[in-house]
Design a protein around this motif. Sequence first.
Motif, PDB file in Angstrom:
ATOM      1  N   ILE A 259       0.850  -1.188   0.000  1.00  0.00           N
ATOM      2  CA  ILE A 259       0.000   0.000   0.000  1.00  0.00           C
ATOM      3  C   ILE A 259       0.888   1.242   0.000  1.00  0.00           C
ATOM      4  CG2 ILE A 259      -1.697   1.300   1.339  1.00  0.00           C
ATOM      5  CD1 ILE A 259      -2.783  -1.408   2.327  1.00  0.00           C
ATOM      6  N   ASP A 260       0.627   2.145  -0.920  1.00  0.00           N
ATOM      7  CA  ASP A 260       1.408   3.380  -1.079  1.00  0.00           C
ATOM      8  C   ASP A 260       2.875   3.104  -1.398  1.00  0.00           C
ATOM      9  OD1 ASP A 260      -0.818   4.921  -0.546  1.00  0.00           O
ATOM     10  OD2 ASP A 260      -0.391   5.105   1.579  1.00  0.00           O
ATOM     11  N   ALA A 261       3.150   2.021  -2.099  1.00  0.00           N
ATOM     12  CA  ALA A 261       4.537   1.675  -2.432  1.00  0.00           C
ATOM     13  C   ALA A 261       4.842   1.861  -3.911  1.00  0.00           C
ATOM     14  CB  ALA A 261       4.829   0.223  -2.024  1.00  0.00           C
ATOM     15  N   GLY A 262       3.905   2.420  -4.674  1.00  0.00           N
ATOM     16  CA  GLY A 262       4.091   2.590  -6.109  1.00  0.00           C
ATOM     17  C   GLY A 262       4.954   3.786  -6.459  1.00  0.00           C
ATOM     18  N   ASP A 263       5.131   3.985  -7.743  1.00  0.00           N
ATOM     19  CA  ASP A 263       5.927   5.094  -8.259  1.00  0.00           C
ATOM     20  C   ASP A 263       5.373   6.419  -7.719  1.00  0.00           C
ATOM     21  OD1 ASP A 263       7.218   7.049  -9.766  1.00  0.00           O
ATOM     22  OD2 ASP A 263       7.178   5.875 -11.612  1.00  0.00           O
ATOM     23  N   PRO A 264       6.189   7.209  -7.002  1.00  0.00           N
ATOM     24  CA  PRO A 264       5.686   8.465  -6.440  1.00  0.00           C
ATOM     25  C   PRO A 264       5.267   9.484  -7.484  1.00  0.00           C
ATOM     26  CG  PRO A 264       8.069   8.297  -6.169  1.00  0.00           C
ATOM     27  CD  PRO A 264       7.595   6.963  -6.646  1.00  0.00           C
ATOM     28  N   ASP A 265       5.683   9.290  -8.732  1.00  0.00           N
ATOM     29  CA  ASP A 265       5.287  10.216  -9.789  1.00  0.00           C
ATOM     30  C   ASP A 265       3.950   9.846 -10.428  1.00  0.00           C
ATOM     31  OD1 ASP A 265       7.504  11.889  -9.542  1.00  0.00           O
ATOM     32  OD2 ASP A 265       8.721  10.626 -10.845  1.00  0.00           O
ATOM     33  N   ASP A 266       3.398   8.696 -10.076  1.00  0.00           N
ATOM     34  CA  ASP A 266       2.087   8.292 -10.593  1.00  0.00           C
ATOM     35  C   ASP A 266       1.000   8.828  -9.670  1.00  0.00           C
ATOM     36  OD1 ASP A 266       3.392   6.981 -12.578  1.00  0.00           O
ATOM     37  OD2 ASP A 266       2.977   4.957 -11.852  1.00  0.00           O
TER      38      ASP A 266
END
Length: 206
Positions: A148-155
């Motif tokens: 959770i909340d570990a994806g690309d910060p630019d997405d």
Amino acid sequence: FSYCLPYHNIAEVMKWLLSNCLITDNEFNGIDAFLYSQVTQLINNCTIANNAQGGGFANTTLKNCILRQFQRDVTIVSEISYCNIEGGWNGRGEGNIDADPLFVDGGVWHSDPALRVSGTDYHLKSTAGRWDPAQGFYVQDTEHSPCIDAGDPDDVPFFEPYGSGGRVNLGAYGNTHEASLSSQCYGKGYRGSGMMFSDINKDCLV
């Protein structure tokens, strides 16, 4: 597959996208993407889990994906970023983790197919709330997925519900209306800045 979108599928130079797909419980590879050398491929926000083998990829970028529970290493000649990949990844890319994704029910993988148990629910557990398709509403768990909340910060998690922490979740339900929640009091939006317009004092009550 669900939420699948192959596109620009022509015979010459091609580019295709596999997004928000659940690729699980197969007796062979989860997915093979060995195509022509001029092909550019992006696999984004997919869960590839509990397959007999992980799969093979060439000229492919994997992002915001979960790759777990398979017999052999994933063969990739490209890049992995912001994924949860079993066994880790030492190739090109950044922001990857190797941790139990805490699926609601990801099944049980075994090298013997007779002992393998198929998963029934690949949503991510969340102490703040995760979508329960059987009941049709959000429920809370005692565990919280590291995806959770570990994806690309630019997405931008534009499609995640109120309760998103401002970064997309990993896996097939990331950046969808069924994304698991990071906190009951964070709104969706770029890097967690968004709140419900009517939530003036930001107490999650309107």
